[in-house]
Motif scaffolding. Structure first.
Motif, mmCIF file in Angstrom:
data_model
loop_
_atom_site.group_PDB
_atom_site.id
_atom_site.type_symbol
_atom_site.label_atom_id
_atom_site.label_comp_id
_atom_site.label_asym_id
_atom_site.label_seq_id
_atom_site.Cartn_x
_atom_site.Cartn_y
_atom_site.Cartn_z
ATOM 1 N N SER A 38 -10.914 -4.423 0.161
ATOM 2 C CA SER A 38 -11.606 -3.264 0.705
ATOM 3 C C SER A 38 -10.761 -1.987 0.684
ATOM 4 O O SER A 38 -11.163 -0.987 1.284
ATOM 5 C CB SER A 38 -12.052 -3.558 2.139
ATOM 6 O OG SER A 38 -10.912 -3.756 2.965
ATOM 7 N N CYS A 39 -9.614 -2.004 0.026
ATOM 8 C CA CYS A 39 -8.753 -0.818 -0.035
ATOM 9 C C CYS A 39 -9.451 0.310 -0.787
ATOM 10 O O CYS A 39 -9.826 0.135 -1.947
ATOM 11 C CB CYS A 39 -7.440 -1.124 -0.757
ATOM 12 S SG CYS A 39 -6.324 -2.119 0.190
ATOM 13 N N PRO A 40 -9.600 1.472 -0.163
ATOM 14 C CA PRO A 40 -10.252 2.590 -0.858
ATOM 15 C C PRO A 40 -9.362 3.232 -1.919
ATOM 16 O O PRO A 40 -9.857 3.956 -2.766
ATOM 17 C CB PRO A 40 -10.562 3.572 0.274
ATOM 18 C CG PRO A 40 -9.549 3.272 1.317
ATOM 19 C CD PRO A 40 -9.273 1.790 1.213
ATOM 20 N N TYR A 41 -8.064 2.960 -1.875
ATOM 21 C CA TYR A 41 -7.127 3.577 -2.804
ATOM 22 C C TYR A 41 -6.755 2.675 -3.975
ATOM 23 O O TYR A 41 -5.846 2.997 -4.740
ATOM 24 C CB TYR A 41 -5.860 4.038 -2.072
ATOM 25 C CG TYR A 41 -5.215 2.960 -1.223
ATOM 26 C CD1 TYR A 41 -4.386 2.008 -1.793
ATOM 27 C CD2 TYR A 41 -5.433 2.906 0.138
ATOM 28 C CE1 TYR A 41 -3.809 1.019 -1.035
ATOM 29 C CE2 TYR A 41 -4.850 1.932 0.922
ATOM 30 C CZ TYR A 41 -4.037 0.996 0.322
ATOM 31 O OH TYR A 41 -3.460 0.009 1.081
ATOM 32 N N VAL A 42 -7.461 1.560 -4.144
ATOM 33 C CA VAL A 42 -7.178 0.641 -5.245
ATOM 34 C C VAL A 42 -8.361 0.605 -6.203
ATOM 35 O O VAL A 42 -9.509 0.499 -5.786
ATOM 36 C CB VAL A 42 -6.882 -0.782 -4.725
ATOM 37 C CG1 VAL A 42 -6.729 -1.761 -5.875
ATOM 38 C CG2 VAL A 42 -5.632 -0.785 -3.877
#
Length: 66
Positions: A38-42
């Motif tokens: 759920s990482c928005p930066y990946v």
């Protein structure tokens, strides 16, 4: 014809080793941070994980400890 490379500070997405160099964070720590689905930066491209540079910078600005 020579291959042109984009400077690391102009790339929008960085590989884990590039991000480690750019942010001064260890490769293993970056892999740990990027492991959450759920990482928005990946950005996932197949099995490859890329770090979205601008979003990760914003993420780090809100952290006291990584």
């Amino acid at each position: 014809m020579a291959k042109q490379t984009v400077p690391i500070w102009e790339k929008s997405n960085l590989t884990i080793p590039e991000a480690a160099e750019y942010f001064g964070i260890g490769i293993n720590k970056l892999r740990e941070l990027a492991g959450d689905d759920s990482c928005p930066y990946v950005l996932r491209v197949g099995n490859k994980r890329l770090i979205k540079r601008v979003l990760f910078e914003k993420f780090l600005e809100t952290r006291y400890v990584v």
